[in-house]
Design a protein around this motif. Structure first.
Motif, PDB file in Angstrom:
ATOM      1  N   THR A 197      20.592 -47.732  32.779  1.00  0.00           N
ATOM      2  CA  THR A 197      18.881 -47.028  33.437  1.00  0.00           C
ATOM      3  C   THR A 197      18.083 -47.652  32.765  1.00  0.00           C
ATOM      4  OG1 THR A 197      18.979 -44.939  32.564  1.00  0.00           O
ATOM      5  CG2 THR A 197      20.139 -45.362  34.045  1.00  0.00           C
ATOM      6  N   GLY A 198      16.724 -47.394  33.560  1.00  0.00           N
ATOM      7  CA  GLY A 198      15.293 -47.976  32.563  1.00  0.00           C
ATOM      8  C   GLY A 198      15.005 -49.184  32.510  1.00  0.00           C
ATOM      9  N   THR A 199      14.020 -49.380  32.476  1.00  0.00           N
ATOM     10  CA  THR A 199      13.338 -50.864  32.318  1.00  0.00           C
ATOM     11  C   THR A 199      12.740 -51.276  30.880  1.00  0.00           C
ATOM     12  OG1 THR A 199      13.316 -50.224  34.274  1.00  0.00           O
ATOM     13  CG2 THR A 199      11.690 -53.222  33.491  1.00  0.00           C
TER      14      THR A 199
ATOM     15  N   LEU B 292      11.859 -58.131  39.456  1.00  0.00           N
ATOM     16  CA  LEU B 292      11.172 -59.295  39.355  1.00  0.00           C
ATOM     17  C   LEU B 292      11.384 -60.350  37.754  1.00  0.00           C
ATOM     18  CD1 LEU B 292       9.481 -60.666  42.345  1.00  0.00           C
ATOM     19  CD2 LEU B 292      11.623 -60.904  41.769  1.00  0.00           C
ATOM     20  N   LEU B 293      10.145 -59.832  37.017  1.00  0.00           N
ATOM     21  CA  LEU B 293       9.761 -59.791  35.254  1.00  0.00           C
ATOM     22  C   LEU B 293      10.332 -58.589  34.225  1.00  0.00           C
ATOM     23  CD1 LEU B 293       7.134 -61.685  36.582  1.00  0.00           C
ATOM     24  CD2 LEU B 293       8.674 -62.049  36.059  1.00  0.00           C
ATOM     25  N   GLY B 294      10.671 -57.667  34.579  1.00  0.00           N
ATOM     26  CA  GLY B 294      11.262 -56.225  33.829  1.00  0.00           C
ATOM     27  C   GLY B 294      12.857 -56.452  33.532  1.00  0.00           C
ATOM     28  N   LEU B 295      12.792 -55.953  32.142  1.00  0.00           N
ATOM     29  CA  LEU B 295      14.544 -56.281  31.196  1.00  0.00           C
ATOM     30  C   LEU B 295      14.973 -55.010  32.030  1.00  0.00           C
ATOM     31  CD1 LEU B 295      16.340 -57.464  29.941  1.00  0.00           C
ATOM     32  CD2 LEU B 295      15.411 -56.753  28.014  1.00  0.00           C
ATOM     33  N   SER B 296      16.083 -55.290  32.604  1.00  0.00           N
ATOM     34  CA  SER B 296      17.008 -53.949  32.607  1.00  0.00           C
ATOM     35  C   SER B 296      18.245 -54.564  33.117  1.00  0.00           C
ATOM     36  CB  SER B 296      16.301 -53.115  34.322  1.00  0.00           C
ATOM     37  OG  SER B 296      16.725 -53.965  35.232  1.00  0.00           O
ATOM     38  N   VAL B 297      19.393 -53.327  32.944  1.00  0.00           N
ATOM     39  CA  VAL B 297      20.827 -53.716  32.749  1.00  0.00           C
ATOM     40  C   VAL B 297      21.871 -54.941  34.149  1.00  0.00           C
ATOM     41  CG1 VAL B 297      22.924 -52.650  32.426  1.00  0.00           C
ATOM     42  CG2 VAL B 297      21.259 -52.173  31.429  1.00  0.00           C
ATOM     43  N   ALA B 298      20.437 -54.367  35.073  1.00  0.00           N
ATOM     44  CA  ALA B 298      20.378 -54.199  36.594  1.00  0.00           C
ATOM     45  C   ALA B 298      19.724 -55.776  37.232  1.00  0.00           C
ATOM     46  CB  ALA B 298      20.096 -53.529  37.597  1.00  0.00           C
ATOM     47  N   ASN B 299      19.208 -56.514  36.752  1.00  0.00           N
ATOM     48  CA  ASN B 299      18.643 -57.424  36.219  1.00  0.00           C
ATOM     49  C   ASN B 299      19.056 -58.423  35.195  1.00  0.00           C
ATOM     50  OD1 ASN B 299      16.095 -57.137  37.658  1.00  0.00           O
ATOM     51  ND2 ASN B 299      14.594 -56.664  36.189  1.00  0.00           N
ATOM     52  N   LEU B 300      19.886 -58.127  34.316  1.00  0.00           N
ATOM     53  CA  LEU B 300      20.743 -58.690  33.516  1.00  0.00           C
ATOM     54  C   LEU B 300      21.871 -59.123  34.403  1.00  0.00           C
ATOM     55  CD1 LEU B 300      20.628 -60.384  30.821  1.00  0.00           C
ATOM     56  CD2 LEU B 300      21.850 -59.295  29.772  1.00  0.00           C
TER      57      LEU B 300
END
Length: 330
Positions: free
Chosen positions: A161-163, A83-91
């Motif tokens: 990948t990665g957060t 919910l709050l971490g930054l990742s390519v999928a979240n963006l």
């Protein structure tokens, strides 16, 4: 015992009070009225409010506690990261807020991660907060976190990948501004939390910049294995430092918000231009007027007495000769 009656007119609800009690009560009311006139006895001073630095640190600690509660009680340790971490999928999913909220999350397995960030945020923030004010302080922190997250995304976009979590980008942005404002102020910190070391902020900033550039090139761009176990987000750290430097160049070095003028820098002596001696003033003395001639001769004699005859100019020597000839003819 003498008593006084007190109550409503007409004798209703009368209460008899001793004279001593009435006198004491009157004195108390009079003293209270006199003391209330003094500002130091009134409670009308502005109360100290909780600073934004305290709120920021409290929010980071509260989020870290929530991470552990979700991890220990519900085994949902990745819920906040999603919910709050930054990742390519979240963006890509439209979670734009993760460009800032990732800074409130920290590694649950490495307590040094959050401890180092909180210590840096506290010691640097308490110096910068009175200088910047609450809004600019939060603005710089958010800009450092956002720019750090953007550079990290640009570096890892193709891999996807990665957060990213942690407040290191914001802390390094604040420290870069502190180093630019106070480059030569000695600062003492505990190396490995044991050995006290005193360094100047400009050297610490230069060392951190070199370390982050090397880590960015070797471990993020070239893909080498990081010796620190978990890979460090060097690109995010560089983005935070860049935000602090841009803030300094924009709002300080260019006569900006919180400093009245640009600090003067004194060049070394060998680089300074030697000012040219001003040419001697051109003046004419009317030798026909005795008062003007006497005043000028007195000035020249004083100069000879102070600096010697060799300090006279050709014009002054000529004037002495004319004065001597004029006096000899008379």
């Amino acid at each position: 015992m003498r008593t006084l009656s007190s109550g409503l007119p007409g004798g209703q609800n009368r209460v008899k009070l001793p004279v001593a009690t009435c006198v004491c009560r009157g004195l108390f009311l009079a003293c209270n009225a006199m003391l209330s006139d003094r500002p130091y006895m009134r409670d009308d001073y502005p109360r100290n409010r909780t600073t934004v630095l305290t709120w920021l640190i409290s929010a980071i600690v509260a989020m870290f506690v929530l991470q552990h509660l979700l991890w220990r009680l519900f085994n949902a340790d990745t819920l906040l990261d999603q919910l709050l971490g930054l990742s390519v999928a979240n963006l890509k999913a439209g979670r734009i807020w993760t460009l800032v909220t990732y800074s409130f999350l920290h590694s649950k397995a490495n307590f040094l991660h959050i401890i180092a960030n909180l210590l840096g945020l506290y010691f640097v923030g308490r110096v910068l907060l009175p200088v910047l004010g609450s809004r600019r302080f939060l603005g710089l922190y958010a800009a450092a976190v956002g720019l750090g997250g953007a550079l990290w995304l640009g570096t890892h976009w193709s891999a996807g990948t990665g957060t990213l979590i942690g407040a290191s980008a914001g802390v390094l942005g604040l420290f870069m501004l502190f180093a630019c404002l106070n480059p030569n102020q000695p600062m003492t910190f505990l190396l490995f939390f044991i050995v006290p070391v005193t360094l100047r902020p400009k050297y610490v900033a230069a060392g951190l910049l070199a370390f982050e550039l090397l880590g960015f090139g070797f471990y993020e761009v070239m893909g080498a294995v990081s010796p620190f176990g978990a890979p460090l987000a060097h690109s995010a750290h560089l983005g935070g430092m860049l935000a602090g430097w841009v803030f300094f160049r924009t709002f300080h070095a260019s006569r900006g918000w919180f400093r009245p003028s640009r600090p003067d820098v004194e060049l070394p002596r060998w680089m300074q231009k030697t000012p040219k001696a001003a040419p001697p003033p051109v003046y004419q003395v009317d030798v026909t007027k005795r008062e003007d001639l006497r005043a000028e001769v007195d000035r020249i004699l004083d100069k000879i007495n102070s600096h010697g005859f060799g300090a006279l100019t050709e014009e002054e020597k000529r004037l002495l000769d004319e004065a001597r000839d004029l006096l000899s003819r008379r």
